[in-house]
Design a protein around this motif. Structure first.
Motif: not given
Length: 350
Positions: A131-137, A102-107
């Protein structure tokens, strides 16, 4: 005296007749209400269609302009690439993983390429491409069943009776899953692979998780020594039983008496030792599997590919999104103008 029952019957018939009339009127009102709803919806639909017909040229022009503009925007915009990595966090490190991503994505959203580059161990230009980085189950039904089985093993009998699989699923969230998928969308197809070591190291370098891993390793080693010692003791007992049986067999037979009870007891003891040995072997196998699964604080099940896959799909393209935006904008403007016209002509005394 004989005419009294006839009057009572007549009164009952009148009461029943009134009751049926009330019920009939109630149903009639209900059906009229339902019909009025459908009539109102139909009236609104007709008004909307008349509105579309009246402004058909303007709306069509908005869709065409949006489509053409979206086409050129898609051509001018840089290609985006998708890269995915599947990981298995150990020692309750999943929350830290989500916080870091989440921190990386905010940056990335803030376009702070300098801070993002420092966080991911890449250069500023590569960071600006993200442009975007996220994680999901990443879990299916079979994995959820296995997690439920492991969960209930740690509970007491009373709690297990009060809990079922459906209740477990209702409280299941992304943090409970065993595997998690990290996705990076970037205009640079090679940047995701370069971020992998830093993303993994950001979890593995945490002192708390290091301590948890050390304690887990110590416990596994202790359990292995205990199981190994127990196996050694079982081997010694089996050897002892064999020696006793050999000595008993070497003794001269006294008459024709054979002590079947003693022989059966010895066989039962030896069978119990064999069964216990099998149980210990299974525990050692389970122990080795656990050691293999927890050899790292975060296991990388599937690496980022060397090169990302180009992001495609009409639903995310400008030639699909821009016509919708323009159409919605035009409908809003026309709706406001129509409302203004109605308000000017509205008279409360009509």
């Amino acid at each position: 005296m004989a005419e009294q029952p006839a009057n009572n019957n007549s009164s009952d018939e009148i009461d029943l007749g009134q009751l049926f009339q009330l019920i009939g009127r109630g149903f009639q009102k209900f059906f009229n209400f339902i019909a009025s709803i459908f009539k109102g919806l139909f009236h609104l639909l007709i008004l909307f269609l008349l509105f579309i017909r009246k402004n058909f040229i303007i709306l069509t022009a908005a869709v065409v302009v949006g489509g053409v503009g979206g086409y050129f925007l898609d051509k001018a915009a840089p290609d985006k690439y998708v890269s995915k990595m599947v990981v298995e966090p150990n020692f309750n490190s999943v929350q830290q993983l989500y916080n870091n991503i989440d921190f990386y994505n905010d940056l990335a959203k803030a376009e702070d390429s300098i801070a993002l580059a420092a966080s991911l161990g890449i250069n500023d230009r590569e960071a600006a491409s993200i442009k975007k980085i996220f994680v999901d189950s990443y879990s299916d039904e079979n994995q959820k069943i296995k997690l439920f089985d492991e969960f209930i093993r740690e509970l007491d009998t009373t709690t297990i009776r009060a809990l079922d699989y459906e209740a477990y699923l209702e409280n299941f969230n992304a943090m409970d899953a065993r595997f998690h998928q990290i996705t990076i969308i970037s205009t640079n197809s090679y940047v995701a692979k370069k971020t992998q070591p830093t993303i993994v190291e950001s979890i593995s370098s945490n002192d708390y998780f290091k301590l948890q891993k050390e304690k887990n390793d110590d416990n596994l080693n202790l359990q292995e020594r205990i199981y190994t010692q127990q196996l050694s003791e079982i081997d010694s007992l089996q050897s002892l039983y064999k020696k006793v049986l050999v000595k008993e067999a070497d003794k001269p037979m006294q008459g024709t008496n054979i002590n079947l009870a003693e022989n059966g007891e010895s066989q039962n003891k030896e069978l119990a030792l064999i069964q216990e040995r099998d149980v210990l072997k299974e525990r050692l196998v389970t122990l080795n599997n656990e050691r293999a699964n927890k050899t790292s604080i975060i296991n990388v099940i599937s690496d980022f590919p060397l090169r990302g896959v180009q992001q495609k799909g009409i639903w995310k393209s400008y030639k699909f999104l821009l016509p919708i935006v323009l159409l919605g904008f035009i409908l809003g403007i026309l709706g406001i103008l129509q409302l203004n016209k109605y308000l000017k002509s509205y008279s409360p005394h009509k």
